[in-house]
Scaffold this motif. Structure first.
Motif, mmCIF file in Angstrom:
data_model
loop_
_atom_site.group_PDB
_atom_site.id
_atom_site.type_symbol
_atom_site.label_atom_id
_atom_site.label_comp_id
_atom_site.label_asym_id
_atom_site.label_seq_id
_atom_site.Cartn_x
_atom_site.Cartn_y
_atom_site.Cartn_z
ATOM 1 N N ALA A 73 0.760 -1.242 0.035
ATOM 2 C CA ALA A 73 0.029 -0.036 -0.185
ATOM 3 C C ALA A 73 0.818 1.141 0.158
ATOM 4 O O ALA A 73 2.055 1.590 0.705
ATOM 5 N N GLY A 74 0.348 2.363 -0.834
ATOM 6 C CA GLY A 74 1.221 3.732 -0.828
ATOM 7 C C GLY A 74 2.294 3.575 -1.980
ATOM 8 O O GLY A 74 2.706 4.693 -2.373
ATOM 9 N N GLN A 75 2.466 2.401 -2.668
ATOM 10 C CA GLN A 75 3.623 2.619 -3.831
ATOM 11 C C GLN A 75 2.717 3.208 -4.884
ATOM 12 O O GLN A 75 1.545 2.751 -5.194
ATOM 13 N N PHE A 76 3.436 3.758 -5.842
ATOM 14 C CA PHE A 76 3.067 4.402 -7.035
ATOM 15 C C PHE A 76 3.303 3.507 -8.066
ATOM 16 O O PHE A 76 4.576 3.192 -8.119
ATOM 17 N N VAL A 77 2.736 3.280 -8.838
ATOM 18 C CA VAL A 77 2.678 2.106 -10.007
ATOM 19 C C VAL A 77 2.114 2.504 -11.371
ATOM 20 O O VAL A 77 1.146 3.397 -11.358
ATOM 21 N N GLU A 78 2.661 1.964 -12.398
ATOM 22 C CA GLU A 78 2.137 2.092 -13.584
ATOM 23 C C GLU A 78 1.545 0.443 -13.926
ATOM 24 O O GLU A 78 2.363 -0.318 -14.098
ATOM 25 N N VAL A 79 0.069 0.406 -14.388
ATOM 26 C CA VAL A 79 -0.377 -0.743 -14.980
ATOM 27 C C VAL A 79 -0.574 -0.846 -16.324
ATOM 28 O O VAL A 79 -1.029 0.052 -16.861
ATOM 29 N N LYS A 80 -0.008 -1.972 -17.038
ATOM 30 C CA LYS A 80 -0.243 -2.089 -18.405
ATOM 31 C C LYS A 80 -0.895 -3.191 -18.472
ATOM 32 O O LYS A 80 -1.076 -4.316 -17.840
ATOM 33 N N THR A 81 -1.955 -3.043 -19.554
ATOM 34 C CA THR A 81 -2.971 -4.280 -19.834
ATOM 35 C C THR A 81 -3.203 -4.164 -21.377
ATOM 36 O O THR A 81 -2.958 -3.109 -22.185
ATOM 37 N N GLY A 82 -3.450 -5.248 -21.911
ATOM 38 C CA GLY A 82 -3.979 -5.215 -23.281
ATOM 39 C C GLY A 82 -5.421 -5.191 -23.670
ATOM 40 O O GLY A 82 -5.882 -5.551 -24.775
ATOM 41 N N SER A 83 -6.206 -5.169 -22.638
ATOM 42 C CA SER A 83 -7.427 -4.985 -22.721
ATOM 43 C C SER A 83 -8.218 -3.961 -21.748
ATOM 44 O O SER A 83 -7.603 -3.718 -20.818
ATOM 45 N N ALA A 84 -9.477 -3.528 -22.104
ATOM 46 C CA ALA A 84 -10.069 -2.504 -21.496
ATOM 47 C C ALA A 84 -10.447 -3.414 -20.082
ATOM 48 O O ALA A 84 -10.512 -4.770 -20.092
ATOM 49 N N ALA A 85 -10.928 -2.578 -18.967
ATOM 50 C CA ALA A 85 -11.371 -3.227 -17.828
ATOM 51 C C ALA A 85 -12.550 -4.198 -18.061
ATOM 52 O O ALA A 85 -13.453 -3.762 -18.857
ATOM 53 N N ALA A 86 -12.565 -5.378 -17.408
ATOM 54 C CA ALA A 86 -13.734 -6.054 -17.388
ATOM 55 C C ALA A 86 -14.553 -5.868 -16.409
ATOM 56 O O ALA A 86 -14.227 -5.499 -15.276
ATOM 57 N N GLY A 87 -16.045 -5.679 -16.590
ATOM 58 C CA GLY A 87 -17.164 -5.315 -15.869
ATOM 59 C C GLY A 87 -17.185 -3.716 -15.784
ATOM 60 O O GLY A 87 -16.494 -2.893 -16.438
#
Length: 114
Positions: A73-87
């Protein structure tokens, strides 16, 4: 398109930087703080505009620049994905292909404009 900014009290992003990008239209990135870490290969990212937090599933994802390979908790991150969010938000899940730890939240372009 890349948009950077701060979230205002009305959950709207006040953009401080906008860049049109030409790249893979099937690649998405989102940056933010790890809100909490689950025990099932997930963590909550946020808060996000209009949403409190969103679930990120890291099953099979590559973790880069994460101290000890453990999210906290508290870490700054960059999330990469190949698809739009599910739901639908706020119950949506992002299935990450890569999570990169970041030391600062500002883009170098923003710093040079200051």
């Amino acid at each position: 398109m890349e948009v950077s900014g701060l979230t205002a009290s009305d959950d709207v992003i006040d953009a401080t930087y906008i860049e049109v990008k030409t790249g893979d239209p099937g690649e998405y990135e989102i940056k933010g703080y790890v809100y909490s870490v689950g025990i099932d290969n997930t963590f909550r990212l946020g808060p996000l505009p209009g949403v409190s937090t969103v679930t990120v599933d890291i099953t099979g994802a590559t973790l880069e620049d994460i101290p000890g390979g453990v999210l906290a908790a508290g870490q700054f991150v960059e999330v990469k994905t190949g698809s739009a969010a599910a739901g639908r938000f706020p119950d949506a899940t992002i299935y990450a292909t890569e999570v990169d730890g970041k030391e600062e939240i500002w883009h170098s372009e923003n710093l040079s404009d200051a």
